[in-house]
Design a protein around this motif. Structure first.
Motif, mmCIF file in Angstrom:
data_model
loop_
_atom_site.group_PDB
_atom_site.id
_atom_site.type_symbol
_atom_site.label_atom_id
_atom_site.label_comp_id
_atom_site.label_asym_id
_atom_site.label_seq_id
_atom_site.Cartn_x
_atom_site.Cartn_y
_atom_site.Cartn_z
ATOM 1 N N PHE A 51 44.062 -28.247 -0.767
ATOM 2 C CA PHE A 51 43.740 -26.904 -0.278
ATOM 3 C C PHE A 51 42.339 -26.822 0.336
ATOM 4 O O PHE A 51 42.188 -26.270 1.449
ATOM 5 C CB PHE A 51 43.896 -25.885 -1.400
ATOM 6 N N PRO A 52 41.298 -27.340 -0.307
ATOM 7 C CA PRO A 52 39.984 -27.290 0.338
ATOM 8 C C PRO A 52 39.944 -28.009 1.678
ATOM 9 O O PRO A 52 39.329 -27.525 2.633
ATOM 10 C CB PRO A 52 39.063 -27.965 -0.687
ATOM 11 N N TRP A 53 40.622 -29.159 1.760
ATOM 12 C CA TRP A 53 40.620 -29.896 3.021
ATOM 13 C C TRP A 53 41.394 -29.154 4.095
ATOM 14 O O TRP A 53 40.999 -29.140 5.266
ATOM 15 C CB TRP A 53 41.178 -31.304 2.825
ATOM 16 N N LEU A 54 42.497 -28.526 3.748
ATOM 17 C CA LEU A 54 43.231 -27.726 4.719
ATOM 18 C C LEU A 54 42.372 -26.581 5.250
ATOM 19 O O LEU A 54 42.396 -26.267 6.451
ATOM 20 C CB LEU A 54 44.516 -27.181 4.080
ATOM 21 N N CYS A 55 41.594 -25.963 4.371
ATOM 22 C CA CYS A 55 40.712 -24.870 4.790
ATOM 23 C C CYS A 55 39.602 -25.378 5.707
ATOM 24 O O CYS A 55 39.256 -24.720 6.704
ATOM 25 C CB CYS A 55 40.126 -24.183 3.567
ATOM 26 N N ILE A 56 39.057 -26.533 5.398
ATOM 27 C CA ILE A 56 37.997 -27.101 6.236
ATOM 28 C C ILE A 56 38.537 -27.451 7.618
ATOM 29 O O ILE A 56 37.898 -27.169 8.649
ATOM 30 C CB ILE A 56 37.390 -28.339 5.548
ATOM 31 N N VAL A 57 39.716 -28.063 7.667
ATOM 32 C CA VAL A 57 40.330 -28.406 8.952
ATOM 33 C C VAL A 57 40.632 -27.138 9.752
ATOM 34 O O VAL A 57 40.388 -27.067 10.968
ATOM 35 C CB VAL A 57 41.610 -29.243 8.732
ATOM 36 N N ALA A 58 41.170 -26.119 9.081
ATOM 37 C CA ALA A 58 41.459 -24.854 9.759
ATOM 38 C C ALA A 58 40.191 -24.231 10.316
ATOM 39 O O ALA A 58 40.203 -23.632 11.407
ATOM 40 C CB ALA A 58 42.148 -23.894 8.787
ATOM 41 N N PHE A 59 39.094 -24.362 9.590
ATOM 42 C CA PHE A 59 37.826 -23.806 10.045
ATOM 43 C C PHE A 59 37.362 -24.470 11.339
ATOM 44 O O PHE A 59 37.082 -23.794 12.340
ATOM 45 C CB PHE A 59 36.766 -23.966 8.954
ATOM 46 N N PHE A 60 37.313 -25.783 11.368
ATOM 47 C CA PHE A 60 36.781 -26.482 12.542
ATOM 48 C C PHE A 60 37.732 -26.382 13.737
ATOM 49 O O PHE A 60 37.283 -26.140 14.869
ATOM 50 C CB PHE A 60 36.489 -27.940 12.197
ATOM 51 N N PHE B 19 34.394 -19.123 -11.860
ATOM 52 C CA PHE B 19 33.973 -20.012 -10.777
ATOM 53 C C PHE B 19 35.170 -20.546 -10.004
ATOM 54 O O PHE B 19 35.081 -20.771 -8.791
ATOM 55 C CB PHE B 19 33.142 -21.168 -11.332
ATOM 56 N N LYS B 20 36.286 -20.767 -10.674
ATOM 57 C CA LYS B 20 37.474 -21.239 -9.969
ATOM 58 C C LYS B 20 37.945 -20.206 -8.943
ATOM 59 O O LYS B 20 38.278 -20.548 -7.805
ATOM 60 C CB LYS B 20 38.589 -21.538 -10.971
ATOM 61 N N VAL B 21 37.972 -18.944 -9.357
ATOM 62 C CA VAL B 21 38.365 -17.885 -8.424
ATOM 63 C C VAL B 21 37.387 -17.824 -7.254
ATOM 64 O O VAL B 21 37.788 -17.647 -6.092
ATOM 65 C CB VAL B 21 38.438 -16.534 -9.158
ATOM 66 N N HIS B 22 36.108 -17.980 -7.533
ATOM 67 C CA HIS B 22 35.100 -17.929 -6.483
ATOM 68 C C HIS B 22 35.271 -19.085 -5.503
ATOM 69 O O HIS B 22 35.157 -18.893 -4.283
ATOM 70 C CB HIS B 22 33.705 -17.967 -7.115
ATOM 71 N N VAL B 23 35.550 -20.273 -6.007
ATOM 72 C CA VAL B 23 35.735 -21.435 -5.129
ATOM 73 C C VAL B 23 36.959 -21.251 -4.240
ATOM 74 O O VAL B 23 36.907 -21.471 -3.022
ATOM 75 C CB VAL B 23 35.863 -22.719 -5.970
ATOM 76 N N ILE B 24 38.075 -20.831 -4.816
ATOM 77 C CA ILE B 24 39.301 -20.648 -4.044
ATOM 78 C C ILE B 24 39.133 -19.550 -2.999
ATOM 79 O O ILE B 24 39.533 -19.704 -1.833
ATOM 80 C CB ILE B 24 40.482 -20.313 -4.981
ATOM 81 N N SER B 25 38.535 -18.443 -3.390
ATOM 82 C CA SER B 25 38.335 -17.351 -2.439
ATOM 83 C C SER B 25 37.356 -17.751 -1.344
ATOM 84 O O SER B 25 37.512 -17.347 -0.181
ATOM 85 C CB SER B 25 37.838 -16.100 -3.159
ATOM 86 N N GLY B 26 36.361 -18.559 -1.685
ATOM 87 C CA GLY B 26 35.416 -19.024 -0.678
ATOM 88 C C GLY B 26 36.066 -19.923 0.361
ATOM 89 O O GLY B 26 35.822 -19.789 1.566
ATOM 90 N N PHE B 27 36.910 -20.857 -0.074
ATOM 91 C CA PHE B 27 37.605 -21.723 0.870
ATOM 92 C C PHE B 27 38.630 -20.941 1.697
ATOM 93 O O PHE B 27 38.828 -21.231 2.883
ATOM 94 C CB PHE B 27 38.279 -22.884 0.129
ATOM 95 N N THR B 28 39.285 -19.965 1.096
ATOM 96 C CA THR B 28 40.225 -19.127 1.848
ATOM 97 C C THR B 28 39.501 -18.362 2.951
ATOM 98 O O THR B 28 39.977 -18.273 4.089
ATOM 99 C CB THR B 28 40.939 -18.146 0.908
ATOM 100 N N LEU B 29 38.330 -17.827 2.619
ATOM 101 C CA LEU B 29 37.527 -17.132 3.615
ATOM 102 C C LEU B 29 37.110 -18.080 4.732
ATOM 103 O O LEU B 29 37.080 -17.700 5.909
ATOM 104 C CB LEU B 29 36.299 -16.512 2.945
ATOM 105 N N MET B 30 36.810 -19.322 4.379
ATOM 106 C CA MET B 30 36.444 -20.314 5.383
ATOM 107 C C MET B 30 37.587 -20.552 6.366
ATOM 108 O O MET B 30 37.370 -20.666 7.582
ATOM 109 C CB MET B 30 36.054 -21.631 4.713
#
Length: 259
Positions: free
Chosen positions: A12-21, A187-198
Protein backbone atom coordinates in the motif's frame (compact mmCIF):
# COMPACT_ATOMS: atom_id res chain seq x y z
CA UNK A 1 2.67 -11.71 9.53
CA UNK A 2 -0.62 -12.01 7.67
CA UNK A 3 -0.93 -11.13 4.00
CA UNK A 4 -3.18 -8.23 5.02
CA UNK A 5 -0.46 -6.71 7.19
CA UNK A 6 2.14 -7.22 4.46
CA UNK A 7 -0.11 -5.40 2.01
CA UNK A 8 -0.76 -2.63 4.51
CA UNK A 9 2.88 -1.95 5.40
CA UNK A 10 4.60 -2.83 2.10
CA UNK A 11 2.38 -2.79 -0.99
CA UNK A 12 0.00 0.00 0.00
CA UNK A 13 2.69 2.61 0.78
CA UNK A 14 4.48 1.84 -2.48
CA UNK A 15 1.26 2.08 -4.47
CA UNK A 16 0.62 5.49 -2.91
CA UNK A 17 4.14 6.68 -3.70
CA UNK A 18 3.86 5.53 -7.32
CA UNK A 19 0.44 7.19 -7.64
CA UNK A 20 1.92 10.40 -6.27
CA UNK A 21 4.80 10.66 -8.74
CA UNK A 22 2.88 9.43 -11.78
CA UNK A 23 -0.04 11.69 -10.86
CA UNK A 24 2.20 14.74 -10.49
CA UNK A 25 3.79 14.06 -13.88
CA UNK A 26 0.38 13.58 -15.50
CA UNK A 27 -1.03 16.73 -13.88
CA UNK A 28 1.92 18.82 -15.03
CA UNK A 29 1.70 17.50 -18.58
CA UNK A 30 -2.06 17.85 -18.99
CA UNK A 31 -3.31 20.54 -16.61
CA UNK A 32 -0.77 23.29 -16.03
CA UNK A 33 -3.50 25.94 -16.07
CA UNK A 34 -5.26 24.04 -13.28
CA UNK A 35 -2.05 23.86 -11.21
CA UNK A 36 -3.31 26.40 -8.73
CA UNK A 37 -4.83 26.88 -5.30
CA UNK A 38 -8.22 27.74 -6.84
CA UNK A 39 -8.21 30.67 -4.47
CA UNK A 40 -11.58 31.82 -3.13
CA UNK A 41 -10.26 35.06 -1.62
CA UNK A 42 -12.45 37.08 -3.96
CA UNK A 43 -15.53 35.72 -2.15
CA UNK A 44 -14.37 36.23 1.44
CA UNK A 45 -11.09 37.43 2.92
CA UNK A 46 -11.53 38.18 6.63
CA UNK A 47 -11.59 34.57 7.86
CA UNK A 48 -9.05 33.61 5.22
CA UNK A 49 -6.54 36.15 6.55
CA UNK A 50 -6.83 34.59 10.01
CA UNK A 51 -7.03 30.87 9.20
CA UNK A 52 -4.71 30.50 6.21
CA UNK A 53 -1.47 31.77 7.86
CA UNK A 54 -2.24 29.77 11.01
CA UNK A 55 -2.71 26.60 8.97
CA UNK A 56 0.21 27.04 6.58
CA UNK A 57 2.82 28.14 9.13
CA UNK A 58 1.72 25.37 11.44
CA UNK A 59 2.16 22.89 8.59
CA UNK A 60 5.69 24.15 7.95
CA UNK A 61 6.72 23.24 11.51
CA UNK A 62 4.80 19.95 11.36
CA UNK A 63 6.62 18.92 8.17
CA UNK A 64 10.01 19.90 9.61
CA UNK A 65 9.24 17.84 12.72
CA UNK A 66 8.26 14.83 10.61
CA UNK A 67 11.45 15.06 8.58
CA UNK A 68 13.56 15.24 11.73
CA UNK A 69 11.80 12.33 13.40
CA UNK A 70 11.61 10.02 10.40
CA UNK A 71 14.82 10.74 8.51
CA UNK A 72 17.33 11.21 11.34
CA UNK A 73 18.25 7.96 13.17
CA UNK A 74 18.43 7.91 16.93
CA UNK A 75 22.16 7.11 16.81
CA UNK A 76 22.82 10.40 15.03
CA UNK A 77 21.15 12.57 17.68
CA UNK A 78 22.91 10.62 20.43
CA UNK A 79 26.26 11.14 18.71
CA UNK A 80 25.88 14.93 18.90
CA UNK A 81 24.97 14.82 22.59
CA UNK A 82 21.16 14.95 22.40
CA UNK A 83 19.76 12.46 24.88
CA UNK A 84 16.52 10.61 24.26
CA UNK A 85 14.81 12.60 27.02
CA UNK A 86 15.91 15.93 25.53
CA UNK A 87 14.86 14.84 22.04
CA UNK A 88 11.44 13.89 23.38
CA UNK A 89 10.98 17.36 24.88
CA UNK A 90 12.22 19.10 21.72
CA UNK A 91 9.94 17.05 19.48
CA UNK A 92 6.82 16.86 21.65
CA UNK A 93 6.11 20.36 22.93
CA UNK A 94 6.79 22.39 19.76
CA UNK A 95 5.10 19.62 17.78
CA UNK A 96 1.99 19.87 19.93
CA UNK A 97 1.83 23.65 19.48
CA UNK A 98 2.26 23.28 15.73
CA UNK A 99 -0.47 20.62 15.63
CA UNK A 100 -2.88 22.87 17.53
CA UNK A 101 -2.16 25.72 15.11
CA UNK A 102 -2.84 23.46 12.13
CA UNK A 103 -6.09 22.14 13.63
CA UNK A 104 -7.35 25.65 14.44
CA UNK A 105 -6.36 26.92 11.00
CA UNK A 106 -8.05 24.00 9.24
CA UNK A 107 -11.17 24.43 11.38
CA UNK A 108 -11.34 28.07 10.34
CA UNK A 109 -10.93 27.21 6.67
CA UNK A 110 -13.63 24.53 6.84
CA UNK A 111 -16.00 26.83 8.76
CA UNK A 112 -15.47 29.49 6.11
CA UNK A 113 -16.28 27.04 3.31
CA UNK A 114 -19.44 25.79 4.98
CA UNK A 115 -20.86 29.07 6.26
CA UNK A 116 -20.04 31.38 3.35
CA UNK A 117 -22.36 30.41 0.52
CA UNK A 118 -20.19 31.84 -2.25
CA UNK A 119 -17.16 29.93 -1.01
CA UNK A 120 -19.24 26.77 -0.58
CA UNK A 121 -20.53 26.95 -4.15
CA UNK A 122 -16.94 27.37 -5.38
CA UNK A 123 -15.88 24.16 -3.60
CA UNK A 124 -15.40 21.31 -6.07
CA UNK A 125 -15.82 17.59 -5.47
CA UNK A 126 -12.07 17.08 -5.35
CA UNK A 127 -11.87 19.82 -2.70
CA UNK A 128 -14.33 17.94 -0.50
CA UNK A 129 -12.41 14.67 -0.84
CA UNK A 130 -9.15 16.49 -0.17
CA UNK A 131 -10.47 18.16 2.99
CA UNK A 132 -11.79 14.82 4.25
CA UNK A 133 -8.47 13.00 4.00
CA UNK A 134 -6.43 16.04 4.98
CA UNK A 135 -8.53 16.38 8.12
CA UNK A 136 -8.16 12.66 8.87
CA UNK A 137 -4.37 12.83 8.54
CA UNK A 138 -4.14 15.95 10.70
CA UNK A 139 -6.54 14.78 13.40
CA UNK A 140 -4.98 11.31 13.67
CA UNK A 141 -1.52 12.82 13.97
CA UNK A 142 -2.70 15.30 16.59
CA UNK A 143 -4.43 12.58 18.61
CA UNK A 144 -1.31 10.40 18.44
CA UNK A 145 0.94 13.27 19.53
CA UNK A 146 -1.22 14.35 22.46
CA UNK A 147 -2.27 10.91 23.73
CA UNK A 148 1.03 9.06 23.28
CA UNK A 149 3.73 11.71 23.36
CA UNK A 150 2.40 14.52 25.52
CA UNK A 151 0.29 12.46 27.94
CA UNK A 152 2.00 9.10 27.53
CA UNK A 153 4.55 9.47 30.29
CA UNK A 154 7.98 11.12 30.51
CA UNK A 155 9.33 9.31 27.42
CA UNK A 156 6.20 8.79 25.36
CA UNK A 157 6.16 6.26 22.54
CA UNK A 158 9.55 5.83 20.87
CA UNK A 159 8.55 5.83 17.19
CA UNK A 160 12.21 6.11 16.23
CA UNK A 161 12.56 2.42 17.08
CA UNK A 162 9.71 1.28 14.83
CA UNK A 163 8.06 3.72 12.42
CA UNK A 164 11.20 5.62 11.46
CA UNK A 165 13.36 2.58 10.53
CA UNK A 166 10.34 0.96 8.84
CA UNK A 167 9.93 3.97 6.55
CA UNK A 168 13.63 4.34 5.81
CA UNK A 169 13.96 0.66 4.92
CA UNK A 170 10.82 0.83 2.81
CA UNK A 171 12.30 3.63 0.73
CA UNK A 172 15.51 1.67 0.02
CA UNK A 173 13.54 -1.42 -1.11
CA UNK A 174 14.26 -3.37 2.06
CA UNK A 175 10.76 -3.64 3.51
CA UNK A 176 10.48 -4.76 7.12
CA UNK A 177 6.74 -4.79 7.88
CA UNK A 178 7.31 -6.56 11.19
CA UNK A 179 8.50 -3.24 12.63
CA UNK A 180 4.92 -1.95 12.42
CA UNK A 181 3.36 -4.93 14.22
CA UNK A 182 3.31 -3.42 17.72
CA UNK A 183 2.88 0.23 16.78
CA UNK A 184 -0.07 1.88 18.60
CA UNK A 185 -3.24 2.18 16.55
CA UNK A 186 -3.13 5.97 16.68
CA UNK A 187 0.12 6.04 14.72
CA UNK A 188 -1.07 3.29 12.38
CA UNK A 189 -4.14 5.32 11.45
CA UNK A 190 -1.94 8.38 10.94
CA UNK A 191 0.47 6.50 8.66
CA UNK A 192 -2.31 5.01 6.53
CA UNK A 193 -4.17 8.30 6.23
CA UNK A 194 -0.94 10.09 5.37
CA UNK A 195 -0.12 7.71 2.52
CA UNK A 196 -3.72 7.87 1.26
CA UNK A 197 -3.47 11.65 1.17
CA UNK A 198 -0.22 11.32 -0.75
CA UNK A 199 -1.93 9.21 -3.42
CA UNK A 200 -4.72 11.78 -3.80
CA UNK A 201 -2.37 14.77 -3.74
CA UNK A 202 -1.79 15.21 -7.51
CA UNK A 203 -5.51 15.23 -8.26
CA UNK A 204 -6.44 18.06 -5.90
CA UNK A 205 -5.51 21.65 -5.25
CA UNK A 206 -2.70 20.42 -2.97
CA UNK A 207 -0.38 20.47 -6.01
CA UNK A 208 0.16 24.16 -5.31
CA UNK A 209 2.47 23.14 -2.46
CA UNK A 210 5.07 22.30 -5.11
CA UNK A 211 4.83 25.64 -6.86
CA UNK A 212 7.17 28.54 -6.27
CA UNK A 213 7.08 31.98 -7.93
CA UNK A 214 10.66 31.67 -9.15
CA UNK A 215 9.97 33.47 -12.41
CA UNK A 216 8.55 36.46 -10.55
CA UNK A 217 11.99 37.86 -9.76
CA UNK A 218 13.05 37.91 -13.42
CA UNK A 219 9.82 38.90 -15.17
CA UNK A 220 9.65 42.32 -16.83
CA UNK A 221 7.96 45.22 -15.13
CA UNK A 222 4.29 45.86 -15.78
CA UNK A 223 3.90 49.49 -16.88
CA UNK A 224 0.69 51.33 -16.09
CA UNK A 225 -0.51 54.78 -17.14
CA UNK A 226 -0.44 57.35 -14.40
CA UNK A 227 -3.79 58.48 -12.97
CA UNK A 228 -2.28 61.77 -11.86
CA UNK A 229 -3.98 64.42 -14.01
CA UNK A 230 -1.23 66.91 -13.19
CA UNK A 231 1.41 64.71 -14.71
CA UNK A 232 2.91 66.11 -17.89
CA UNK A 233 2.20 64.15 -21.07
CA UNK A 234 4.86 61.76 -22.18
CA UNK A 235 7.23 63.02 -24.86
CA UNK A 236 6.57 61.34 -28.19
CA UNK A 237 9.49 60.07 -30.15
CA UNK A 238 9.44 60.82 -33.84
CA UNK A 239 9.71 57.15 -34.58
CA UNK A 240 6.40 56.63 -32.86
CA UNK A 241 4.47 59.06 -35.13
CA UNK A 242 1.81 57.32 -37.21
CA UNK A 243 2.70 56.67 -40.82
CA UNK A 244 0.59 58.77 -43.18
CA UNK A 245 -1.15 57.26 -46.14
CA UNK A 246 -0.31 58.37 -49.72
CA UNK A 247 -3.55 60.36 -49.93
CA UNK A 248 -2.69 62.27 -46.76
CA UNK A 249 0.75 63.08 -48.12
CA UNK A 250 -0.68 64.31 -51.46
CA UNK A 251 -3.27 66.49 -49.74
CA UNK A 252 -0.63 67.98 -47.47
CA UNK A 253 1.68 68.77 -50.40
CA UNK A 254 -1.23 70.35 -52.29
CA UNK A 255 -2.06 72.60 -49.37
CA UNK A 256 1.62 73.54 -49.08
CA UNK A 257 1.93 74.49 -52.75
CA UNK A 258 -1.39 76.31 -52.70
CA UNK A 259 -0.20 78.44 -49.85
Amino acid sequence: MSSYEIFLWVAFPWLCIVAFFLGMFWRWRTDQFGWTTHSSQIYESKLLRLSSPLFHWGMVFVIVGHLMGLAIPKSWTRSVGITDELYHVIATYPGTLAAIAVVLGLAGLLYRRVVNRSVFLATSGSDKVMYLFLGLAILSGTIATISLQLLGGPHGYDYRETISPWLRQLLVFNAQPELMADVPWQFKVHVISGFTLMALWPFTRLVHAFSAPVGYVTRPYVIYRSRDITASPARHHVAWEPVQSNKDQIDEEARWHGA
